[in-house]
Design an enzyme around this catalytic site. Structure first.
Site, PDB file in Angstrom:
ATOM      1  N   GLY A  85       6.532  -1.196  15.589  1.00 59.46           N
ATOM      2  CA  GLY A  85       7.173  -0.127  16.331  1.00 59.46           C
ATOM      3  C   GLY A  85       8.579  -0.529  16.714  1.00 59.46           C
ATOM      4  O   GLY A  85       8.940  -1.710  16.657  1.00 59.46           O
TER       5      GLY A  85
ATOM      6  N   CYS B 291       3.800  -7.218  13.812  1.00 57.45           N
ATOM      7  CA  CYS B 291       5.148  -7.008  14.337  1.00 57.45           C
ATOM      8  C   CYS B 291       5.080  -6.632  15.821  1.00 57.45           C
ATOM      9  O   CYS B 291       4.688  -7.442  16.640  1.00 57.45           O
ATOM     10  CB  CYS B 291       5.895  -5.971  13.501  1.00 57.45           C
ATOM     11  SG  CYS B 291       7.682  -5.935  13.825  1.00 57.45           S
ATOM     12  N   TYR B 292       5.428  -5.406  16.199  1.00 56.32           N
ATOM     13  CA  TYR B 292       5.344  -5.016  17.615  1.00 56.32           C
ATOM     14  C   TYR B 292       3.921  -5.178  18.128  1.00 56.32           C
ATOM     15  O   TYR B 292       3.710  -5.625  19.268  1.00 56.32           O
ATOM     16  CB  TYR B 292       5.802  -3.570  17.798  1.00 56.32           C
ATOM     17  CG  TYR B 292       5.742  -3.117  19.243  1.00 56.32           C
ATOM     18  CD1 TYR B 292       6.810  -3.348  20.100  1.00 56.32           C
ATOM     19  CD2 TYR B 292       4.612  -2.483  19.756  1.00 56.32           C
ATOM     20  CE1 TYR B 292       6.750  -2.959  21.434  1.00 56.32           C
ATOM     21  CE2 TYR B 292       4.544  -2.090  21.079  1.00 56.32           C
ATOM     22  CZ  TYR B 292       5.614  -2.331  21.919  1.00 56.32           C
ATOM     23  OH  TYR B 292       5.546  -1.962  23.238  1.00 56.32           O
TER      24      TYR B 292
ATOM     25  N   HIS C 294       5.461  -8.038   8.161  1.00 51.42           N
ATOM     26  CA  HIS C 294       4.769  -6.833   7.700  1.00 51.42           C
ATOM     27  C   HIS C 294       3.990  -7.131   6.418  1.00 51.42           C
ATOM     28  O   HIS C 294       4.561  -7.103   5.328  1.00 51.42           O
ATOM     29  CB  HIS C 294       5.775  -5.705   7.445  1.00 51.42           C
ATOM     30  CG  HIS C 294       6.370  -5.131   8.688  1.00 51.42           C
ATOM     31  ND1 HIS C 294       5.766  -4.125   9.397  1.00 51.42           N
ATOM     32  CD2 HIS C 294       7.504  -5.459   9.364  1.00 51.42           C
ATOM     33  CE1 HIS C 294       6.507  -3.828  10.459  1.00 51.42           C
ATOM     34  NE2 HIS C 294       7.566  -4.616  10.460  1.00 51.42           N
TER      35      HIS C 294
ATOM     36  N   GLU D  80       1.932  -5.229   5.005  1.00 46.32           N
ATOM     37  CA  GLU D  80       1.645  -3.989   4.276  1.00 46.32           C
ATOM     38  C   GLU D  80       2.701  -3.648   3.239  1.00 46.32           C
ATOM     39  O   GLU D  80       2.454  -2.815   2.354  1.00 46.32           O
ATOM     40  CB  GLU D  80       1.472  -2.825   5.252  1.00 46.32           C
ATOM     41  CG  GLU D  80       2.739  -2.355   5.944  1.00 46.32           C
ATOM     42  CD  GLU D  80       3.069  -3.118   7.215  1.00 46.32           C
ATOM     43  OE1 GLU D  80       3.855  -2.614   8.034  1.00 46.32           O
ATOM     44  OE2 GLU D  80       2.525  -4.235   7.401  1.00 46.32           O
TER      45      GLU D  80
ATOM     46  N   SER E 141      -7.277  26.511  -7.406  1.00 47.71           N
ATOM     47  CA  SER E 141      -5.914  26.771  -7.866  1.00 47.71           C
ATOM     48  C   SER E 141      -5.650  26.183  -9.244  1.00 47.71           C
ATOM     49  O   SER E 141      -4.674  26.538  -9.893  1.00 47.71           O
ATOM     50  CB  SER E 141      -4.910  26.170  -6.873  1.00 47.71           C
ATOM     51  OG  SER E 141      -4.939  24.749  -6.933  1.00 47.71           O
ATOM     52  N   GLY E 142      -6.512  25.254  -9.670  1.00 51.92           N
ATOM     53  CA  GLY E 142      -6.286  24.548 -10.915  1.00 51.92           C
ATOM     54  C   GLY E 142      -5.606  23.212 -10.712  1.00 51.92           C
ATOM     55  O   GLY E 142      -5.513  22.400 -11.629  1.00 51.92           O
ATOM     56  N   GLY E 143      -5.116  22.960  -9.482  1.00 54.06           N
ATOM     57  CA  GLY E 143      -4.537  21.666  -9.163  1.00 54.06           C
ATOM     58  C   GLY E 143      -5.611  20.624  -8.942  1.00 54.06           C
ATOM     59  O   GLY E 143      -6.803  20.933  -8.848  1.00 54.06           O
TER      60      GLY E 143
ATOM     61  N   ASP F 248      -6.380  18.777  -6.331  1.00 53.26           N
ATOM     62  CA  ASP F 248      -7.097  18.775  -5.053  1.00 53.26           C
ATOM     63  C   ASP F 248      -8.256  19.763  -5.056  1.00 53.26           C
ATOM     64  O   ASP F 248      -9.402  19.404  -4.776  1.00 53.26           O
ATOM     65  CB  ASP F 248      -6.137  19.100  -3.907  1.00 53.26           C
ATOM     66  CG  ASP F 248      -4.962  18.154  -3.831  1.00 53.26           C
ATOM     67  OD1 ASP F 248      -5.087  17.034  -4.369  1.00 53.26           O
ATOM     68  OD2 ASP F 248      -3.930  18.523  -3.262  1.00 53.26           O
TER      69      ASP F 248
ATOM     70  N   SER G 279      -9.571  21.259  -7.605  1.00 52.70           N
ATOM     71  CA  SER G 279     -10.488  20.999  -8.719  1.00 52.70           C
ATOM     72  C   SER G 279     -11.479  19.898  -8.376  1.00 52.70           C
ATOM     73  O   SER G 279     -12.685  20.017  -8.650  1.00 52.70           O
ATOM     74  CB  SER G 279      -9.702  20.624  -9.973  1.00 52.70           C
ATOM     75  OG  SER G 279      -8.880  21.685 -10.396  1.00 52.70           O
TER      76      SER G 279
ATOM     77  N   LYS H 121      -3.803  11.235  -2.082  1.00 52.68           N
ATOM     78  CA  LYS H 121      -3.812  11.825  -3.423  1.00 52.68           C
ATOM     79  C   LYS H 121      -4.353  10.869  -4.481  1.00 52.68           C
ATOM     80  O   LYS H 121      -5.156  11.275  -5.335  1.00 52.68           O
ATOM     81  CB  LYS H 121      -2.394  12.264  -3.797  1.00 52.68           C
ATOM     82  CG  LYS H 121      -2.272  12.867  -5.188  1.00 52.68           C
ATOM     83  CD  LYS H 121      -2.854  14.269  -5.257  1.00 52.68           C
ATOM     84  CE  LYS H 121      -1.942  15.261  -4.600  1.00 52.68           C
ATOM     85  NZ  LYS H 121      -2.358  16.665  -4.801  1.00 52.68           N
TER      86      LYS H 121
END
Length: 547
Positions: free
Chosen positions: A70, A97-98, A196, A198, A250-252, A254, A256, A402
């Site tokens: 932070g 870190c913080y 960090h 990550e 929608s065919g996307g 997510d 699907s 995603k």
């Protein structure tokens, strides 16, 4: 055995997610990234705000807790504090870190400004007198940095440092600006590091996180696509029972993957509803019926609602209003489709009670749905839903990023052409037109978008680019010259971005020759467009979509 005939799930099976590793966010730019890295270690993780009390945190039954970085100084008057009670709860804790400094301060250590700032790549030294113990523990799971080389390159971002570790802590590492760069109290399972882990610039950062998770917190790497599917199938069956379900397809990727997962759970209780709202890209309606239905055999009801959506959007330019209108109309169309499904199907078994949505974790966070989160923009399936919603929502992907959704999709057997399709927002081209949405403007944008997609595919860049929104600046005109004559056309913006999960993104360095071809084709074949520009903004500060 059909899904309806499966034995009732046990209490353990009904749990939609395992015990989380909670990332307590102190305003870090990397809080979401920490959660991502924990999940890469196949351990489930969520982000929560530092404003939660200790009882509220413990009510979530965390398997471990990570205190994020932070921007504040722990000794500043208004700095966020860590309640020392969290360290007496018996839950393993890692401070970064913080969070590391806050842990040290809360437990009686000393944090001060040394006058030596460390930003970026830094070399830390493991204490020489600990080397023998670390080597001995390297196979057995010992200290936080067991088995690490004497020196390693890490990523720092701090001006304050821990000067003295609290009682009971062993100092593990130092750096030029950090007398105490890492410490641990193995008996209490409390750990911390100034750098960090990550970020990829910390060469052994992921290994340090995994050592905390596996050795420090004694967690198993069970957060896998297969287990996600099993957990969500059980949860969907428990939620839905024998009721009818509709899914907005929608065919996307997510929607699907959500549909494929729910179909595995409840079989023919599911009917997918594909709403052609007139805001789709060229050829998408045909792709849905050709690819997804052929691959899954799911029951599909197609609704042509283009005129309805255009009428609802008439005269509207404000992006938040557009999103809410589109979300509202989606739900209304689903409600009507559900009634028609019941009327058309024999032995329908009553009303359709549930609506499946492909909502993802970033949608929830950006819509202000995460605790303490700001409302960046209302996703139509979160902040844009009407208050008088007639369905109960089924959102089996709500906790996933995603790339995790793609992994689940591949595990479910969803075709790669769908799994790897570039993300496309639910509100479609409606939020890629800056200004009022009209049928004429949609046709202009479809034509420009189709050219950009064709050329990126031809150049073999589909896997390198997360997505490339094409934006029509409908309320902007620019002077041009075409055919020796003056034109006054619209600019379009190319927004190619690279990302892992849409929480952060960078603009993609598309080769100049590809950009030149896209620009030339658009300005030569789309008469209303006389200028193509490139968006080179990262996220943050910009979002991926313009609206």
């Amino acid at each position: 055995m059909s899904p309806a005939e499966q034995p009732a799930p046990t209490t353990a099976e009904i749990s939609a997610t395992p015990r989380p590793v909670l990332v307590v966010d102190f305003g870090a730019q990397y809080a979401q990234l920490i959660a991502r890295r924990v999940r890469e270690a196949h351990v489930y993780s969520e982000v929560v705000p530092h404003s939660l009390s200790v009882p509220e945190i413990l009510a979530k039954d965390p398997a471990a807790i990570i205190l994020s970085g932070g921007p504040a100084s722990v000794y500043a008057e208004d700095a966020p504090e860590v309640d020392p009670g969290i360290f007496d709860a018996g839950v393993p804790v890692l401070g970064i870190c913080y969070g590391f400094q806050a842990m040290a301060s809360a437990l009686g250590g000393t944090v001060a400004r040394t006058g030596v700032r460390e930003y970026g790549s830094t070399v830390v030294d493991l204490r020489p007198d600990d080397q023998a113990a670390q080597q001995a523990d390297s196979a057995g799971g010992g200290p936080l940095l067991a088995g690490s080389p004497h020196q390693q390159t890490v990523w720092m971002s701090h001006g304050d440092s821990v000067q003295e570790a609290p009682d009971g802590f062993e100092v593990l590492a130092t750096s030029p600006g950090s007398p105490v760069a890492a410490f641990e109290d193995r008996r209490r399972r409390l750990y911390g590091m100034q750098w960090h882990p990550e970020v990829r610039h910390s060469v052994l950062g992921q290994e340090a996180l995994e050592r905390f998770l596996y050795a420090g917190a004694d967690l198993a790497p069970t957060w896998t696509p297969g287990n996600v599917i099993a957990e969500q199938v059980a949860a969907v069956r428990a939620q839905v029972g024998d009721a009818r379900v509709v899914c907005g397809l929608s065919g996307g990727v997510d929607s699907s993957v959500a549909a494929a997962l729910v179909q595995q759970a409840v079989g023919d209780q599911l009917t997918c509803v594909f709403v052609d709202h007139g805001l789709l890209r060229a050829g998408e309606a045909e792709q849905v019926e050709r690819d997804f239905v052929a691959a899954t055999g799911v029951a599909l009801k197609r609704v042509d609602a283009a005129d309805r959506f255009l009428q609802a959007l008439a005269g509207v330019s404000d992006p938040e209003t557009k999103r809410k209108i589109i979300g509202r109309e989606f739900i209304r169309v689903f409600e009507e489709a559900a009634r028609e499904i019941v009327a058309e199907t024999e032995d329908a078994g009553g009303e359709v009670r549930f609506l499946v949505q492909g909502t993802l974790y970033p949608d929830v966070v950006e819509s202000g749905g995460g605790e303490g989160a700001a409302n960046i923009k209302s996703h139509h399936n979160v902040g844009g839903l009407p208050e008088d919603l007639q369905f109960e929502l089924v959102e089996p992907l709500r906790t996933l990023f995603k790339d995790e959704v793609r992994a689940v999709g591949l595990e479910l057997g969803v075709p790669e052409a769908i799994v790897w399709r570039q993300p496309f927002p639910g509100p479609g081209l409606g939020i890629r037109i800056i200004g009022e949405v009209t049928a004429e403007r949609l046709e202009v944008l479809r034509a420009a978008d189709a050219i950009a997609r064709e050329e990126l595919t031809r150049a073999g860049l589909d896997r390198d680019i997360w997505q490339c929104p094409v934006v029509l600046l409908a309320d902007v005109r620019s002077v041009g010259v075409q055919g020796d004559g003056r034109t006054y056309g619209h600019p379009v913006v190319l927004r190619p971005v690279s990302s892992e999960d849409a929480m952060t993104a960078d603009w993609s360095r598309v080769p100049y020759d590809v950009l030149a071809t896209i620009s030339s084709r658009i300005t030569n074949t789309v008469p209303e467009v006389n200028r193509v520009v490139l968006d080179v903004t990262s996220k943050p500060p910009g979002t991926i979509e313009w609206e």
